[in-house]
Design a protein around this motif. Structure first.
Motif, short mmCIF file in Angstrom:
data_model
loop_
_atom_site.label_atom_id
_atom_site.label_comp_id
_atom_site.label_asym_id
_atom_site.label_seq_id
_atom_site.Cartn_x
_atom_site.Cartn_y
_atom_site.Cartn_z
N VAL A 151 0.80 -1.12 -0.03
CA VAL A 151 0.03 -0.02 -0.13
C VAL A 151 0.98 1.25 0.07
CG1 VAL A 151 -1.80 1.29 1.10
CG2 VAL A 151 -1.72 -1.43 1.13
N SER A 152 0.61 2.05 -0.93
CA SER A 152 1.30 3.47 -1.17
C SER A 152 1.34 4.32 0.25
CB SER A 152 0.64 4.27 -2.17
OG SER A 152 1.34 5.28 -2.37
N GLY A 153 2.64 4.83 0.54
CA GLY A 153 2.80 5.28 1.57
C GLY A 153 2.95 4.93 3.07
N LEU A 154 2.72 3.51 2.98
CA LEU A 154 2.95 2.75 4.39
C LEU A 154 4.50 2.45 4.54
CD1 LEU A 154 0.19 0.44 4.76
CD2 LEU A 154 0.25 2.36 5.68
N ALA A 155 4.78 2.33 5.86
CA ALA A 155 6.12 1.89 6.37
C ALA A 155 6.50 0.45 6.23
CB ALA A 155 6.74 2.73 7.41
N TYR A 156 7.52 -0.25 5.79
CA TYR A 156 7.61 -1.64 5.92
C TYR A 156 8.99 -1.73 6.58
CZ TYR A 156 3.74 -1.68 2.78
OH TYR A 156 2.24 -1.49 2.33
N LEU A 157 9.04 -2.71 7.50
CA LEU A 157 10.25 -3.07 8.43
C LEU A 157 11.28 -3.78 7.89
CD1 LEU A 157 8.32 -3.21 11.86
CD2 LEU A 157 9.57 -1.22 11.09
N ASN A 158 12.61 -3.38 8.14
CA ASN A 158 13.64 -4.42 7.77
C ASN A 158 13.42 -5.75 8.37
OD1 ASN A 158 16.36 -4.57 6.30
ND2 ASN A 158 17.06 -4.77 8.61
N GLY A 159 13.68 -6.75 7.57
CA GLY A 159 13.48 -7.95 8.12
C GLY A 159 12.18 -8.60 7.88
N SER A 160 11.19 -7.70 7.50
CA SER A 160 9.78 -8.17 7.34
C SER A 160 9.55 -8.54 5.88
CB SER A 160 8.78 -7.34 7.91
OG SER A 160 8.92 -6.29 7.02
N ASN A 161 8.48 -9.34 5.40
CA ASN A 161 8.18 -9.96 4.26
C ASN A 161 7.57 -8.79 3.63
OD1 ASN A 161 7.92 -11.65 2.12
ND2 ASN A 161 5.65 -11.66 2.47
N LEU A 162 7.80 -8.26 2.35
CA LEU A 162 7.25 -7.36 1.61
C LEU A 162 6.31 -8.26 0.24
CD1 LEU A 162 6.42 -4.46 0.80
CD2 LEU A 162 8.44 -4.61 -0.86
N SER A 163 4.95 -8.38 0.42
CA SER A 163 4.31 -8.80 -0.60
C SER A 163 3.76 -8.05 -1.71
CB SER A 163 3.00 -9.82 -0.07
OG SER A 163 2.31 -10.35 -0.78
N ILE A 164 4.16 -8.27 -2.95
CA ILE A 164 3.92 -7.54 -4.12
C ILE A 164 2.72 -8.41 -5.02
CG2 ILE A 164 4.85 -5.99 -6.00
CD1 ILE A 164 7.53 -6.29 -4.46
N THR A 165 1.84 -7.80 -4.93
CA THR A 165 0.58 -8.43 -5.83
C THR A 165 -0.30 -7.59 -6.45
OG1 THR A 165 -1.05 -8.28 -3.97
CG2 THR A 165 0.56 -10.50 -3.98
N GLY A 166 -0.87 -8.19 -7.50
CA GLY A 166 -1.67 -7.47 -8.28
C GLY A 166 -2.13 -8.19 -9.53
N THR A 167 -2.61 -7.19 -10.70
CA THR A 167 -2.83 -7.89 -11.88
C THR A 167 -2.23 -7.25 -13.09
OG1 THR A 167 -4.98 -6.90 -12.02
CG2 THR A 167 -4.83 -9.29 -11.02
N ILE A 168 -2.20 -7.75 -14.25
CA ILE A 168 -1.93 -7.05 -15.45
C ILE A 168 -2.82 -7.52 -16.64
CG2 ILE A 168 -0.12 -6.49 -17.17
CD1 ILE A 168 1.92 -7.24 -15.00
N ALA A 169 -3.41 -6.66 -17.16
CA ALA A 169 -4.20 -7.19 -18.56
C ALA A 169 -3.75 -6.30 -19.49
CB ALA A 169 -5.73 -6.84 -18.19
N ASP A 170 -3.61 -7.10 -20.65
CA ASP A 170 -2.97 -6.40 -22.17
C ASP A 170 -3.82 -7.22 -23.00
OD1 ASP A 170 -1.55 -5.53 -24.10
OD2 ASP A 170 0.11 -5.22 -23.11
N ASN A 171 -4.52 -6.54 -23.99
CA ASN A 171 -5.06 -6.97 -25.27
C ASN A 171 -3.94 -7.59 -26.19
OD1 ASN A 171 -7.41 -6.27 -24.60
ND2 ASN A 171 -7.62 -4.40 -25.48
N ASP A 172 -2.72 -7.05 -26.32
CA ASP A 172 -1.81 -7.50 -27.16
C ASP A 172 -0.97 -8.70 -26.53
OD1 ASP A 172 -2.21 -5.48 -28.90
OD2 ASP A 172 -0.80 -4.18 -27.89
N VAL A 173 -1.55 -9.46 -25.62
CA VAL A 173 -0.84 -10.60 -25.07
C VAL A 173 0.53 -10.43 -24.39
CG1 VAL A 173 -0.13 -12.97 -25.38
CG2 VAL A 173 -2.10 -12.11 -26.73
#
Length: 129
Positions: A36-58
């Motif tokens: 989440v934008s603007g939040l602080a994430y701690l050294n040693g913790s897990n940063l999970s990066i998730t989402g989706t991408i859609a593209d008509n061109d494959v």
């Protein structure tokens, strides 16, 4: 057989003249669910990066880059082959390391379609020790 011969002739003409080009790009849509934008994430913790991408061109690839915004140093990066799909759900995990104090960061998602067109989206986050 006739259609195969015609297709082959068109392909040779295209290569010979170099007049063939890739179609106009339809930009991919990239959604970032986490972090989440603007939040602080701690050294040693897990940063999970998730989402989706859609593209008509494959899609061809999806890439993540996590940077220190102060030094522009890349802290984490990974590229996935998407398998020529129009919709891709990404998940990357990184154990945050190397953070010694409050550090502004940036998470950037870059997609590349089968024609080589790139689209990106990024968000700013913060790191802390």
């Amino acid at each position: 057989l006739l259609s195969f011969v015609l297709w082959g002739a068109l392909l040779m003409i295209c290569k010979k003249d170099s007049g063939c080009s890739t179609p106009a790009d339809t930009a991919a849509t990239i959604d970032i669910t986490t972090p989440v934008s603007g939040l602080a994430y701690l050294n040693g913790s897990n940063l999970s990066i998730t989402g989706t991408i859609a593209d008509n061109d494959v899609l061809a690839t999806a890439r993540v880059e996590v940077k220190n915004k102060t030094t522009n140093a890349i802290l984490f990066q990974q590229t996935d082959n998407t398998g020529n799909v129009g919709f891709y759900r990404y998940t990357w995990n990184w154990t945050i390391s190397g953070i010694t104090g409050p550090t502004p960061g940036n998470v950037k998602i870059i997609s590349k379609d089968k024609y080589g067109y790139e689209t990106s989206r990024d968000i700013d986050i913060n790191f802390s020790n």
